[in-house]
Motif scaffolding. Structure first.
Motif, short mmCIF file in Angstrom:
data_model
loop_
_atom_site.label_atom_id
_atom_site.label_comp_id
_atom_site.label_asym_id
_atom_site.label_seq_id
_atom_site.Cartn_x
_atom_site.Cartn_y
_atom_site.Cartn_z
N THR A 25 -6.20 -4.26 -11.68
CA THR A 25 -7.63 -3.75 -11.10
C THR A 25 -7.51 -3.45 -9.76
O THR A 25 -7.89 -2.39 -9.03
CB THR A 25 -8.67 -4.81 -11.44
N ILE A 26 -7.10 -4.46 -8.93
CA ILE A 26 -6.93 -4.10 -7.53
C ILE A 26 -6.03 -2.89 -7.04
O ILE A 26 -6.24 -2.23 -6.22
CB ILE A 26 -6.53 -5.60 -6.85
N PHE A 27 -4.85 -3.04 -7.73
CA PHE A 27 -3.95 -1.62 -7.60
C PHE A 27 -4.63 -0.30 -7.84
O PHE A 27 -4.60 0.35 -7.18
CB PHE A 27 -2.75 -2.13 -8.70
N LEU A 28 -5.18 -0.55 -8.94
CA LEU A 28 -5.91 0.82 -9.39
C LEU A 28 -7.08 1.44 -8.34
O LEU A 28 -7.11 2.44 -7.86
CB LEU A 28 -6.56 0.98 -10.77
N LEU A 29 -7.92 0.12 -7.99
CA LEU A 29 -8.81 0.56 -7.02
C LEU A 29 -8.27 0.94 -5.76
O LEU A 29 -8.74 1.73 -4.81
CB LEU A 29 -9.82 -0.70 -6.95
N SER A 48 0.51 -0.65 -3.10
CA SER A 48 1.96 -0.71 -3.38
C SER A 48 2.49 -2.10 -3.46
O SER A 48 3.22 -2.62 -4.51
CB SER A 48 2.90 -0.07 -2.33
N GLU A 49 1.56 -3.24 -2.75
CA GLU A 49 2.10 -4.53 -2.67
C GLU A 49 1.49 -4.98 -4.22
O GLU A 49 1.98 -5.87 -4.74
CB GLU A 49 1.36 -5.41 -1.67
N TYR A 50 0.18 -4.61 -4.53
CA TYR A 50 -0.15 -5.15 -5.86
C TYR A 50 0.41 -4.59 -6.94
O TYR A 50 0.46 -5.10 -7.90
CB TYR A 50 -1.98 -4.70 -5.76
N LEU A 51 0.96 -3.33 -6.73
CA LEU A 51 1.68 -2.96 -8.06
C LEU A 51 3.05 -3.45 -7.97
O LEU A 51 3.39 -3.82 -9.27
CB LEU A 51 2.30 -1.38 -7.76
N GLN A 52 3.61 -4.01 -6.84
CA GLN A 52 4.70 -4.93 -6.95
C GLN A 52 4.43 -5.98 -7.73
O GLN A 52 5.36 -6.39 -8.67
CB GLN A 52 5.19 -5.47 -5.53
N PHE A 53 3.44 -6.89 -7.46
CA PHE A 53 3.17 -8.18 -8.08
C PHE A 53 2.96 -7.86 -9.50
O PHE A 53 2.99 -8.75 -10.31
CB PHE A 53 2.11 -8.91 -7.51
N LEU A 54 2.10 -6.86 -9.84
CA LEU A 54 1.81 -6.47 -11.10
C LEU A 54 2.88 -6.14 -12.10
O LEU A 54 3.12 -6.83 -13.22
CB LEU A 54 0.92 -5.27 -11.04
N ASP A 83 -3.91 4.69 5.63
CA ASP A 83 -2.64 3.96 5.78
C ASP A 83 -2.81 2.43 5.39
O ASP A 83 -1.79 1.90 4.83
CB ASP A 83 -2.86 3.81 7.41
N VAL A 84 -4.13 1.92 5.40
CA VAL A 84 -4.21 0.52 4.87
C VAL A 84 -4.23 0.56 3.38
O VAL A 84 -3.31 -0.12 2.88
CB VAL A 84 -5.64 0.06 5.29
N THR A 85 -4.81 1.39 2.66
CA THR A 85 -4.89 1.47 1.18
C THR A 85 -3.54 1.94 0.46
O THR A 85 -3.26 1.38 -0.43
CB THR A 85 -5.98 2.57 0.62
N GLU A 86 -2.67 2.83 1.20
CA GLU A 86 -1.38 3.13 0.87
C GLU A 86 -0.45 1.79 0.60
O GLU A 86 0.50 1.83 -0.21
CB GLU A 86 -0.98 4.35 1.19
N ASN A 87 -0.73 0.81 1.56
CA ASN A 87 0.21 -0.30 1.42
C ASN A 87 -0.24 -1.28 0.59
O ASN A 87 0.44 -1.79 -0.09
CB ASN A 87 0.21 -0.95 2.84
N TRP A 88 -1.63 -1.50 0.42
CA TRP A 88 -2.31 -2.56 -0.45
C TRP A 88 -1.67 -2.19 -1.75
O TRP A 88 -1.42 -3.03 -2.65
CB TRP A 88 -3.76 -2.74 -0.11
#
Length: 224
Positions: A137-141, A66-72, A59-64
């Motif tokens: 990198t944060i998005f992929l991890l 998507s947020e970092y993909l948005q900014f990327l 639940d936590v990582t699926e939100n993280w």
């Protein structure tokens, strides 16, 4: 101390909101998980065990992710793509990576420029893309973590139903993985696109994310 708090208030504000929402998510998620477990006749978990469970992790990582993909995507897309009248866009004649002079790179760096912006070569190139590389990198991890935790949670459900577990590679093509992923992506893309377009015609006085209140609708790349 007061000056330091004011100068860093934006980061502190969102950091505090993050911690409060994470704690709230953990408590609410724990209660919901145990309610479902009880209704289905299974054992419940303590809060400590829930925090290290696959259900909480996915639940936590699926939100993280998507947020970092948005900014990327937003960081990279705004290098080349423009939106006339939006403060979220560069000025219409500045599409692309821009000149070394505009970016204060190499011999165009000044006395306050970061050292890696001035030295040239590989270090300047790396520094020029460091924000994108970090966000990517944060998005992929986090996406990888979502897939691993999601597979564990998915297999736990399957085992409860006396079904065989699936491999990680099989889970990557499973509807459960892509449903979790895409339900977050679509909301991020909608929010970013709405911000870029609505900011053409709407204003928030004093915000750098908005144009000045009296600025023309077609003024592009101007922030308040």
């Amino acid at each position: 101390m007061r000056s330091a708090l004011r100068n860093h208030s934006l980061g502190l504000f969102f950091g505090l909101l993050f911690l409060l929402s994470l704690v709230g998510h953990a408590l609410a998620g724990w209660q919901e998980f145990n309610a479902v477990q009880t209704a289905e006749g299974f054992g419940t978990l303590s809060l400590g065990r829930y925090l290290v469970s696959s259900d909480f992790a996915v639940d936590v990582t699926e939100n993280w992710q998507s947020e970092y993909l948005q900014f990327l995507l937003y960081i990279t897309a705004t290098v080349w793509f423009l939106q006339r009248g939006s403060p979220e866009s560069k000025e219409l004649h500045k599409a692309g990576l821009e000149s070394d002079e505009d970016q204060k790179v190499g011999r165009h760096a000044d006395e306050r420029s970061p050292r890696w912006a001035a030295v040239g070569g590989f270090r300047t190139t790396l520094f020029s893309w460091s924000l994108t590389l970090t966000m990517g990198t944060i998005f992929l991890l986090s996406w990888l973590a979502q897939s691993v935790a999601g597979r564990v949670a998915y297999n736990e459900t399957r085992l409860e139903r006396f079904q065989d577990p699936v491999s990680w590679t099989s889970y990557l093509t499973n509807a459960d993985f892509w449903s979790r992923t895409l339900q977050n992506w679509q909301s991020e893309f909608l929010a970013v696109g709405s911000m870029a377009v609505l900011a053409i015609y709407l204003r928030q006085r004093g915000s750098p994310e908005s144009k000045p209140v009296g600025e023309a609708h077609d003024a592009t790349g101007i922030e308040g």
